[in-house]
Design an enzyme around this catalytic site. Structure first.
Site, PDB file in Angstrom:
ATOM      1  N   ASP A  54       0.867  -1.182   0.000  1.00 37.81           N
ATOM      2  CA  ASP A  54       0.000   0.000   0.000  1.00 37.81           C
ATOM      3  C   ASP A  54       0.903   1.230   0.000  1.00 37.81           C
ATOM      4  O   ASP A  54       1.733   1.388   0.916  1.00 37.81           O
ATOM      5  CB  ASP A  54      -0.890  -0.030   1.241  1.00 37.81           C
ATOM      6  CG  ASP A  54      -1.919   1.087   1.271  1.00 37.81           C
ATOM      7  OD1 ASP A  54      -1.684   2.155   0.659  1.00 37.81           O
ATOM      8  OD2 ASP A  54      -2.955   0.911   1.943  1.00 37.81           O
ATOM      9  N   VAL A  55       0.763   2.090  -0.998  1.00 35.24           N
ATOM     10  CA  VAL A  55       1.665   3.252  -1.097  1.00 35.24           C
ATOM     11  C   VAL A  55       1.519   4.229   0.066  1.00 35.24           C
ATOM     12  O   VAL A  55       2.378   5.090   0.255  1.00 35.24           O
ATOM     13  CB  VAL A  55       1.484   4.018  -2.429  1.00 35.24           C
ATOM     14  CG1 VAL A  55       1.929   3.176  -3.608  1.00 35.24           C
ATOM     15  CG2 VAL A  55       0.058   4.530  -2.590  1.00 35.24           C
ATOM     16  N   TYR A 149      -8.876  15.870  -6.046  1.00 37.48           N
ATOM     17  CA  TYR A 149      -7.970  15.393  -7.099  1.00 37.48           C
ATOM     18  C   TYR A 149      -7.129  16.546  -7.644  1.00 37.48           C
ATOM     19  O   TYR A 149      -5.900  16.430  -7.780  1.00 37.48           O
ATOM     20  CB  TYR A 149      -8.792  14.755  -8.217  1.00 37.48           C
ATOM     21  CG  TYR A 149      -7.971  14.079  -9.282  1.00 37.48           C
ATOM     22  CD1 TYR A 149      -7.434  12.810  -9.078  1.00 37.48           C
ATOM     23  CD2 TYR A 149      -7.753  14.685 -10.520  1.00 37.48           C
ATOM     24  CE1 TYR A 149      -6.692  12.168 -10.058  1.00 37.48           C
ATOM     25  CE2 TYR A 149      -7.015  14.058 -11.504  1.00 37.48           C
ATOM     26  CZ  TYR A 149      -6.494  12.801 -11.278  1.00 37.48           C
ATOM     27  OH  TYR A 149      -5.755  12.178 -12.256  1.00 37.48           O
ATOM     28  N   THR A 184      -8.924   4.118 -19.407  1.00 32.89           N
ATOM     29  CA  THR A 184      -8.645   3.296 -18.236  1.00 32.89           C
ATOM     30  C   THR A 184      -9.969   3.025 -17.523  1.00 32.89           C
ATOM     31  O   THR A 184     -10.981   3.676 -17.811  1.00 32.89           O
ATOM     32  CB  THR A 184      -7.702   4.028 -17.267  1.00 32.89           C
ATOM     33  OG1 THR A 184      -8.388   5.200 -16.770  1.00 32.89           O
ATOM     34  CG2 THR A 184      -6.412   4.461 -17.960  1.00 32.89           C
TER      35      THR A 184
END
Length: 244
Positions: A54-55, A149, A184
């Site tokens: 997990d980053v 975002y 994507t």
């Protein structure tokens, strides 16, 4: 043989990029939370290194980089790609949990990966390497109702510039790729939602995700004396120029 570690490698841009680099003969570290999805990317490829992590977990990120450099011998490139897009809304409608999740993955996660890569590149012999941050055209011009975002992607631009400056004494280059409407799962979800909200709406222009991957390959393949500082690759007809 050149080496690259890719975060968010289990799907979308990360997966397409990993598959291209593997095809080109690179040793590729595949980092994401879903081990099963990473195993799918790595299947039958001896130069793929699966790194479930997990980053947002500092210890897990550091351990993944140590494991990769132990296996590959060095780290030439980091494609710092992992990110999320939380539900749309005006700032008063955005759940605080979504804000914190966006900051944790899109900013903290990219900071932690860059930090681990910088340390590895600074210490290795020959010294140096390249960090490629996945920004977004939202780092320049936001979509409506995308404050979390957009804010995190603007922050990535600042991180890119700082890494570029701080990396010079250690032969570490840093650049940013800003990608617009590659096909994507995230973009397909957005298109499906727009279609559900308004069946008559014009759907967004998109491009093949492989074009984004090819752009990353170009950036990664440069000698360290050259750097793409910022690149924008996007669907030709999407409303980027003139949108605001």
């Amino acid at each position: 043989m050149s080496t690259i570690l890719i975060t968010g490698a289990s799907s979308g841009i990360g997966r397409a990029t990993a598959e291209l680099f593997l095809h080109e003969g690179w040793t590729v570290g595949l980092l994401a939370r879903r081990a099963a999805a990473l195993e799918e990317v790595a299947a039958g490829r001896d130069t793929a290194v699966v790194l479930p992590a997990d980053v947002t977990d500092p210890q897990a990120v550091e351990a993944a980089f140590v494991r990769f450099t132990g296996r590959a011998g060095r780290l030439d490139v980091l494609f710092n790609n992992a990110g999320i897009f939380t539900p749309a809304g005006t700032i008063d409608e955005i759940a605080l949990d979504d804000w914190y999740a966006s900051v944790n993955v899109n900013l903290n996660g990219m900071f932690l990966a860059a930090r681990a890569a910088f340390a590895a590149m600074r210490a290795q012999t020959p010294r140096g390497g390249r960090i490629i941050n996945n920004g977004s055209i939202a780092a320049h011009v936001p979509r409506p109702q995308s404050a979390p975002y957009t804010a995190t992607k603007h922050a990535i631009t600042g991180l890119t510039r700082s890494l570029s400056l701080d990396g010079r004494p250690f032969d570490i280059a840093c650049g940013q790729i800003d990608i617009g409407n590659a096909r994507t799962p995230m973009i397909e979800e957005l298109v499906a939602k727009q279609k559900a909200d308004d069946p008559e709406a014009l759907l967004p222009e998109t491009m093949a995700v492989e074009e984004a991957a090819r752009s990353v390959l170009h950036m990664a393949s440069l000698p360290l004396e050259a750097n793409v500082q910022f690149m924008t690759v996007m669907a030709t007809k999407m409303p980027y120029i003139g949108r605001g």
